[in-house]
Design an enzyme around this catalytic site. Sequence first.
Site, mmCIF file in Angstrom:
data_model
loop_
_atom_site.group_PDB
_atom_site.id
_atom_site.type_symbol
_atom_site.label_atom_id
_atom_site.label_comp_id
_atom_site.label_asym_id
_atom_site.label_seq_id
_atom_site.Cartn_x
_atom_site.Cartn_y
_atom_site.Cartn_z
ATOM 1 N N ASP A 197 0.853 -1.197 0.000
ATOM 2 C CA ASP A 197 0.000 0.000 0.000
ATOM 3 C C ASP A 197 0.887 1.245 0.000
ATOM 4 O O ASP A 197 1.697 1.426 0.907
ATOM 5 C CB ASP A 197 -0.889 -0.039 1.257
ATOM 6 N N ASP A 200 -3.300 2.499 -5.831
ATOM 7 C CA ASP A 200 -2.093 2.540 -4.997
ATOM 8 C C ASP A 200 -1.909 1.317 -4.109
ATOM 9 O O ASP A 200 -1.140 1.351 -3.163
ATOM 10 C CB ASP A 200 -2.074 3.819 -4.156
ATOM 11 N N GLU A 201 -2.628 0.240 -4.403
ATOM 12 C CA GLU A 201 -2.498 -0.959 -3.570
ATOM 13 C C GLU A 201 -2.513 -2.209 -4.442
ATOM 14 O O GLU A 201 -3.155 -2.227 -5.488
ATOM 15 C CB GLU A 201 -3.683 -1.082 -2.604
HETATM 16 MG MG MG Z 1 -2.747 3.929 0.165
#
Ligand code: MG
Length: 411
Positions: free
Chosen positions: A9, A105-106
């Site tokens: 993350d 974003d993960e």
């Molecule tokens: Mg994040």
Amino acid sequence: MKRSILHVDCNNFFASVESIYDPSLREVPCAVSGSKQDRHGIVLAKNELAKKFGVKTGDTIWQAMEKCPGLRTVEPHFDRYNKFSKLFKGICFEYTDLLESFGIDECWLDVTGNRKDALTIAEEIRCRVKSAYGLTVSVGVSFNKIFAKLGSDMKKPDAVTVITEDDFREKVWGLPAEDMLGVGRATLKCLRGHGVYTIGEIACTGAETLRSWLGKSGEELWKYAAGLDNSRVMRFDEKTPPKSVSSGYTPYRDLENENDVRILIYALSENVAAQLRRHGLCCRTVSINVRDKELNHICRQGHFSCTISDSSRIAEKALELFRSSCGISAPARSLTVCASDLVPYTEEVQLDLWGETQREERRDNINRAVDSIRKRYGYGAVCHAVIMQDKRLGMFDPKLIGDAHPVGIRR
Ligand SMILES: [Mg+2]
């Protein structure tokens, strides 16, 4: 075999990417937010310094400024986020092609059977992403996806957390229920109503009881909490079919009357229908979500007797829902149109009981023509005439039209 799953993350992703382009942002509390002028003034992301002042994602700029008077705000640049998303996932991809993205974003990685052990890989990814791009990530390492995700939230920024089969009760069960994936607002309310506040309490409630409260998803939740999630990490190029497609928007001014609502509903339905067709899908259900001036949410749902991928029919249904719901009336602040109950498009299922074959065929042909015009000349090249009455209301920010925004696809 015991699995080794990582969840990676990026920390404060939007804000971190912006500070790559403007390093001075690192030194001050900063938030990425929509433009103030068009009332998209909501904090999308903030950096650590702003976090210290209590600035939260979802705050209005006005609220954020009150908490942190020196806050610097920057407008979002989705092209930059996409670029860095690909870059950091590229590093992850070197370890496995079982890489499942979860948002920009993960991602999860399944590194079971890899030459290096999971913790080593996690540390390597953390260091490499940081030195290559100046982005910090937090990584959760565990034996299933749910706990890996939980782990990446436990220590941040720039950290690795391991949760094992032996210590998950100790590490996870004391955490609040809402920290776990799958516990949304409605679920949380239900759990609290029954006096269940922690992940451990979910596990101890048992599958049967949870099922009676929450249906099938209750049973899932119990599996998650008890460490029994066995869902697999998908390959990077695998796509699950969408469960729903939605498009929502907060326009530059409130929707004052039914005509305003009509314009926006047509624009949103257009968006939804285009996405359905792009995925080769039709829907059986349409719902609308209206937020009024007091920010109350009202949701209404309606069904079709046949399957639909045409924007006018989606829009007509959405309008009908808006009109028939006594609880909803203009002015409204924002509106979402959602298509669900999705089935693959086939020509037969498009026909309804009255055999409107020709009409449906004509609609189909028009839609195909519209899609191909847009492919060549851009999304804005064709639209419903009703939208022309107030282009600003109906056509959104041109920067957002086209790909992923503002359409939401739930899988
Ligand atoms: Mg994040």
